[in-house]
Design a protein around this motif. Structure first.
Motif, PDB file in Angstrom:
ATOM      1  N   PRO A  37      24.591 -22.032 -14.947  1.00  0.00           N
ATOM      2  CA  PRO A  37      23.395 -21.335 -15.442  1.00  0.00           C
ATOM      3  C   PRO A  37      23.697 -20.338 -16.562  1.00  0.00           C
ATOM      4  CG  PRO A  37      23.405 -21.375 -13.052  1.00  0.00           C
ATOM      5  CD  PRO A  37      24.740 -21.914 -13.498  1.00  0.00           C
ATOM      6  N   THR A  38      24.921 -19.879 -16.662  1.00  0.00           N
ATOM      7  CA  THR A  38      25.298 -18.908 -17.700  1.00  0.00           C
ATOM      8  C   THR A  38      25.678 -19.564 -19.028  1.00  0.00           C
ATOM      9  OG1 THR A  38      27.549 -18.924 -16.825  1.00  0.00           O
ATOM     10  CG2 THR A  38      26.072 -17.173 -16.032  1.00  0.00           C
ATOM     11  N   ASP A  39      25.783 -20.898 -19.064  1.00  0.00           N
ATOM     12  CA  ASP A  39      26.133 -21.595 -20.307  1.00  0.00           C
ATOM     13  C   ASP A  39      24.950 -21.518 -21.270  1.00  0.00           C
ATOM     14  OD1 ASP A  39      28.702 -22.397 -19.482  1.00  0.00           O
ATOM     15  OD2 ASP A  39      27.897 -24.187 -18.496  1.00  0.00           O
ATOM     16  N   ALA A  40      25.199 -20.993 -22.467  1.00  0.00           N
ATOM     17  CA  ALA A  40      24.147 -20.853 -23.480  1.00  0.00           C
ATOM     18  C   ALA A  40      23.971 -22.123 -24.305  1.00  0.00           C
ATOM     19  CB  ALA A  40      24.449 -19.672 -24.392  1.00  0.00           C
ATOM     20  N   SER A  41      24.983 -22.980 -24.336  1.00  0.00           N
ATOM     21  CA  SER A  41      24.891 -24.227 -25.098  1.00  0.00           C
ATOM     22  C   SER A  41      25.840 -25.250 -24.482  1.00  0.00           C
ATOM     23  CB  SER A  41      25.257 -23.988 -26.564  1.00  0.00           C
ATOM     24  OG  SER A  41      26.641 -23.706 -26.678  1.00  0.00           O
ATOM     25  N   LEU A  42      25.630 -26.489 -24.859  1.00  0.00           N
ATOM     26  CA  LEU A  42      26.496 -27.554 -24.361  1.00  0.00           C
ATOM     27  C   LEU A  42      27.920 -27.400 -24.876  1.00  0.00           C
ATOM     28  CD1 LEU A  42      23.994 -30.506 -24.749  1.00  0.00           C
ATOM     29  CD2 LEU A  42      24.921 -29.630 -22.594  1.00  0.00           C
TER      30      LEU A  42
END
Length: 185
Positions: free
Chosen positions: A82-87
């Motif tokens: 959930p903390t990933d801002a982009s792939l």
């Protein structure tokens, strides 16, 4: 902000612009993404997205890990958080977590994925996961002096630099794409 279905659809669309010959292979995930459904969540068992990283060193070797669950050498990668801002950030995070390579030694070569694979994953009762599908979206990175550090032993049993030809025999043509992708400015 977490990765959205719109972000995933955008990455897949940009990939298909570069590799239109794969449109038929990826038609099912494109249809699913158009319908929506939080495909960043690993609890979505119709399909969920994973992110992979192909790290090339000195245009001569590629870093592969010995994947604990699958028992084979693969590129580093895994589920989105959930903390990933982009792939691409998710791919880099997985690379760093699994191999212990230092983040400041790794540079992306393109914002467009260099491979996308859609495939069935067998049920894993120990993780309370039925059979499901992964859409693995992979990015290319380069390093001049990065080296393997502390491994994430829960996920991998080893890591090694493979000559390009050997890596391609193990994981397939995505290796050539990682090497041939133009570097971003």
């Amino acid at each position: 902000m977490a990765v959205s279905d719109t972000d995933i659809l955008g990455a897949l669309s940009s990939y298909l612009e570069r590799y239109p010959e794969e449109a038929e292979l990826l038609s099912e995930p494109m249809q699913l993404l158009a319908q929506g459904g939080d495909f960043a969540s690993r609890r979505n068992f119709r399909m969920h997205v994973t992110a992979g990283a192909l790290l090339v060193r000195d245009s001569a070797t590629v870093l592969l890990v010995d994947h604990r669950s699958y028992g084979i050498p693969l590129q580093p990668g895994g589920h989105l958080e959930p903390t990933d801002a982009s792939l691409i950030e998710a791919a880099k995070r997985e690379l760093i977590e699994e191999t212990g390579i230092k983040a400041d030694t790794v540079v992306p070569t393109s914002q467009t994925p260099v491979y996308v694979e859609y495939g069935r994953v067998p049920a894993r009762p120990q993780k309370d996961e039925p059979e499901h599908y992964h859409l693995d979206i992979g990015f290319a990175f380069t390093t001049a002096d990065g080296d393997i550090g502390l491994l994430q032993e829960a996920e991998v049993t080893g890591a090694a630099w493979y000559p390009l030809a050997a890596a391609e025999q193990v994981v397939g043509p995505r290796i050539a794409r990682a090497v041939s992708t133009p570097t971003i400015g």
